[in-house]
Design an enzyme around this catalytic site. Structure first.
Site, PDB file in Angstrom:
ATOM      1  CE1 TYR A 156      -6.103  -3.368   9.472  1.00 42.42           C
ATOM      2  CE2 TYR A 156      -5.110  -5.529   9.155  1.00 42.42           C
ATOM      3  CZ  TYR A 156      -5.333  -4.235   8.725  1.00 42.42           C
ATOM      4  OH  TYR A 156      -4.785  -3.812   7.546  1.00 42.42           O
ATOM      5  CG  ASN A 213     -19.246  23.341 -24.080  1.00 46.07           C
ATOM      6  OD1 ASN A 213     -20.308  23.811 -24.503  1.00 46.07           O
ATOM      7  ND2 ASN A 213     -18.421  22.649 -24.831  1.00 46.07           N
ATOM      8  CD  GLN A 258      -2.774  -2.538   2.417  1.00 43.53           C
ATOM      9  OE1 GLN A 258      -2.080  -2.780   3.393  1.00 43.53           O
ATOM     10  NE2 GLN A 258      -2.515  -3.034   1.220  1.00 43.53           N
ATOM     11  CB  THR A 315     -42.785  23.535  -7.672  1.00 38.57           C
ATOM     12  OG1 THR A 315     -43.957  23.951  -8.370  1.00 38.57           O
ATOM     13  CG2 THR A 315     -42.567  24.467  -6.485  1.00 38.57           C
ATOM     14  CG  HIS A 316     -43.786  19.900 -10.175  1.00 38.52           C
ATOM     15  ND1 HIS A 316     -43.870  18.609  -9.705  1.00 38.52           N
ATOM     16  CD2 HIS A 316     -44.518  20.656  -9.301  1.00 38.52           C
ATOM     17  CE1 HIS A 316     -44.633  18.582  -8.618  1.00 38.52           C
ATOM     18  NE2 HIS A 316     -45.021  19.816  -8.347  1.00 38.52           N
ATOM     19  CE  LYS A 320     -22.092  24.011 -27.162  1.00 37.07           C
ATOM     20  NZ  LYS A 320     -22.348  22.608 -26.873  1.00 37.07           N
ATOM     21  CE  LYS A 379      -4.352   2.841   5.240  1.00 37.29           C
ATOM     22  NZ  LYS A 379      -5.265   1.667   5.355  1.00 37.29           N
ATOM     23  CG  ASN A 430      -3.546  -4.910  13.262  1.00 37.23           C
ATOM     24  OD1 ASN A 430      -2.995  -4.826  12.173  1.00 37.23           O
ATOM     25  ND2 ASN A 430      -3.868  -6.068  13.813  1.00 37.23           N
ATOM     26  CD  GLU A 476     -21.212  20.284 -19.027  1.00 38.49           C
ATOM     27  OE1 GLU A 476     -21.818  19.505 -19.754  1.00 38.49           O
ATOM     28  OE2 GLU A 476     -20.346  21.077 -19.453  1.00 38.49           O
ATOM     29  CB  SER A 514      -0.930  -0.002   1.218  1.00 38.71           C
ATOM     30  OG  SER A 514      -0.180  -0.168   2.407  1.00 38.71           O
TER      31      SER A 514
HETATM   32  N1  ARG Z   1      -1.150  -1.296   5.500  1.00 37.84           N
HETATM   33  C1  ARG Z   1      -2.035  -1.823   6.488  1.00 37.84           C
HETATM   34  C2  ARG Z   1      -3.386  -1.126   6.405  1.00 37.84           C
HETATM   35  O1  ARG Z   1      -3.493  -0.185   5.726  1.00 37.84           O
HETATM   36  C3  ARG Z   1      -1.447  -1.607   7.846  1.00 37.84           C
HETATM   37  C4  ARG Z   1      -1.932  -2.581   8.875  1.00 37.84           C
HETATM   38  C5  ARG Z   1      -1.455  -3.932   8.526  1.00 37.84           C
HETATM   39  N2  ARG Z   1      -1.566  -4.831   9.609  1.00 37.84           N
HETATM   40  C6  ARG Z   1      -1.330  -6.141   9.466  1.00 37.84           C
HETATM   41  N3  ARG Z   1      -1.440  -6.870  10.486  1.00 37.84           N
HETATM   42  N4  ARG Z   1      -1.012  -6.646   8.304  1.00 37.84           N
HETATM   43  O2  ARG Z   1      -4.352  -1.523   6.979  1.00 37.84           O
END
Ligand code: ARG
Length: 483
Positions: free
Chosen positions: A331, A299, A336, A163-164, A297, A339, A118, A304, A31
């Site tokens: 967990y 735009n 992951q 309205t409408h 034009k 994000k 975690n 949009e 990640s």
């Molecule tokens: N990169 C992981 C996440 O975003 C970090 C936590 C990973 N923990 C583990 N026990 N593998 O969640």
């Protein structure tokens, strides 16, 4: 994991493993190329943890000093772009920890005492999001101010209220804009509420069950500014929940989705208003593009796109909420995946709010101290549109009620009058008095004031109504609120 193992992630994870991950699996599970965005929160969390470990005598003062020194250098390296992010080290946490150990040796290896990735990642995401929520609060204030600025100049400008999407009653353009100010002020309330639940400390939950070290979690919470409205430390009270809860991210994305929906409604109106058939407003050229084939034009690309990006943010909400469904405690690596949607939600929303504040309110000209290039309002076009469509028919019905007719009868009488005006291809106010009196004898000369747009507007003098005096009172209230 030891520093040697961190250095050699290209090999097997630990002595327990008989083979390293394949390249594809490494890419699939890593990640770092998106979560490196959390680096500041990661360092901030680690420093607070180390400070507490030292205060509790779990690590010595020299280890603490080494960790502080190493982290300062790492922050500098990341800021300057010199830091080498390694896919082999999976995520932001392991990348920073490995570099720390490289720089300061054993002290770096001691940092992870009483902590797990975690609770570390849950803390990082919360810290990072807290900062973004504060930024969004500021941007929402800017956008509301811009809308109030334009409203203030257009209290007496009348456009047809729909309205409408059928002409209904005349409204002040300021009143119309202030409807959006209400929406964005509720969005700001929602974000402030989400912030309270985001600003709680998971660290100290360790992997899932708490830890055997004598941690002082409340101290860490205070160091990180994770406190409630009374200034008391805000700590997640159940370790299983602490590491696995992503409610705060989901409700943030829900609040962001609603905010984007409000932006999208405003966008839709701007797009309609800018079309030749309405011609109510213009936005500055820098927010529009031309067509590659039709030279005439301009735009409205920005509104949009904002309308389109709303779908994207709502999609992230669906993604995050679905991500959580079916996860057993505690967990799971599924998390992951929180994000990228969260980051993209923040980026989309903050960019959109910034652009809209400028598109509506204009840009500050430092030479004059005034804002320029905001929304241009075509008041005559709005008023001409309000003249069509019998926008004051309700006013005539109300007039007859005041003369003693029951409302339902008045409604029917006015329907006849509208039919007659339609066949003469004119407005109600253009029918001669004798013709109007043919519909009801109680109609007198003063009816023409009632049938005028301005008369209709100022008659709606209830709290929250469109009468200019009410609108001015609302503008004053918003000004006091927004500062
Ligand atoms: N990169 C992981 C996440 O975003 C970090 C936590 C990973 N923990 C583990 N026990 N593998 O969640």
């Amino acid at each position: 994991m030891s520093s040697n193992q961190l250095d050699k992630k290209s090999e097997a994870w630990s002595a327990l493993f008989s083979e390293p991950m394949s390249e594809l699996v490494k890419r699939y599970t890593a990640s770092v190329f998106f979560d490196k965005r959390l680096w500041q929160a990661d360092i901030e969390g680690s420093l607070a943890h180390a400070e507490m470990l030292a205060a509790q005598g779990i690590i010595g003062p020299s280890d603490h000093a080494d960790i502080q020194r190493g982290m300062a250098q790492i922050a500098q390296e990341i800021e300057s772009g010199a830091f080498e992010w390694k896919l082999d080290l999976e995520d932001v946490h392991l990348n920073i920890e490995a570099r720390l150990t490289q720089l300061v040796g054993d002290a770096g290896k001691r940092l992870h005492t009483g902590r797990s990735r975690n609770d570390q990642v849950a803390t990082d995401v919360r810290l990072w999001l807290r900062g973004e929520i504060d930024l969004i609060g500021g941007l929402l204030t800017e956008l509301q101010r811009a809308l109030v600025d334009v409203a203030e100049k257009n209290v007496e400008v009348i456009l047809p209220g729909f309205t409408h999407l059928q002409v209904a009653q005349p409204v002040s353009f300021a009143h119309h804009l202030l409807a959006y100010v209400e929406m964005f002020s509720r969005d700001a309330e929602r974000f402030a509420d989400v912030r309270r639940r985001t600003n709680r400390l998971p660290l100290g939950s360790a992997a899932l069950a708490g830890t055997t070290y004598p941690l002082d979690r409340e101290r860490v919470a205070r160091t990180l500014g994770m406190v409630d409205e009374n200034g008391a430390p805000a700590v997640c009270q159940n370790s299983l929940d602490g590491v696995s809860d992503r409610d705060f991210a989901i409700e943030f994305t829900a609040a962001a989705s609603l905010c984007m929906v409000h932006i999208s409604r405003l966008s839709e109106e701007l797009i309609l208003w800018m079309s030749q058939n309405f011609g109510f407003v213009k936005i500055a050229d820098r927010f529009t593009t031309g067509s590659s084939i039709m030279p005439q034009k301009k735009n409205p690309d920005v509104p949009e796109l904002a309308r389109g990006k709303t779908g994207r943010v709502v999609g992230h909400l669906m993604g995050l909420i679905t991500l959580m469904k079916g996860q057993p405690l505690a967990y799971n690596k599924d998390n992951q995946e929180d994000k990228e949607p969260l980051f993209d939600t923040v980026d989309t929303l903050t960019d959109t709010l910034r652009i809209f504040a400028e598109m509506v309110g204009g840009q500050l000209n430092p030479a004059t101290g005034a804002k320029e290039g905001g929304l241009t309002v075509n008041a005559p076009a709005m008023e001409a549109a309000a003249q069509k469509g019998y926008a004051t028919a309700t006013d005539l019905a109300d007039y007859l009620v005041k003369k003693g007719l029951p409302f339902r009868d008045a409604h029917e009488t006015v329907a006849h009058a509208v039919k007659a005006a339609t066949s003469h291809n004119c407005d109600l106010s253009e029918l001669p008095l004798t013709v109007l009196q043919g519909f009801h004898p109680s109609i007198e000369k003063d009816v023409y004031e009632v049938l005028s747009l301005r008369g209709s507007l100022s008659a709606r003098h209830t709290l929250g109504g469109t009468a200019p005096a009410q609108v001015r009172a609302q503008i004053a209230r918003h000004r006091a609120r927004l500062g």
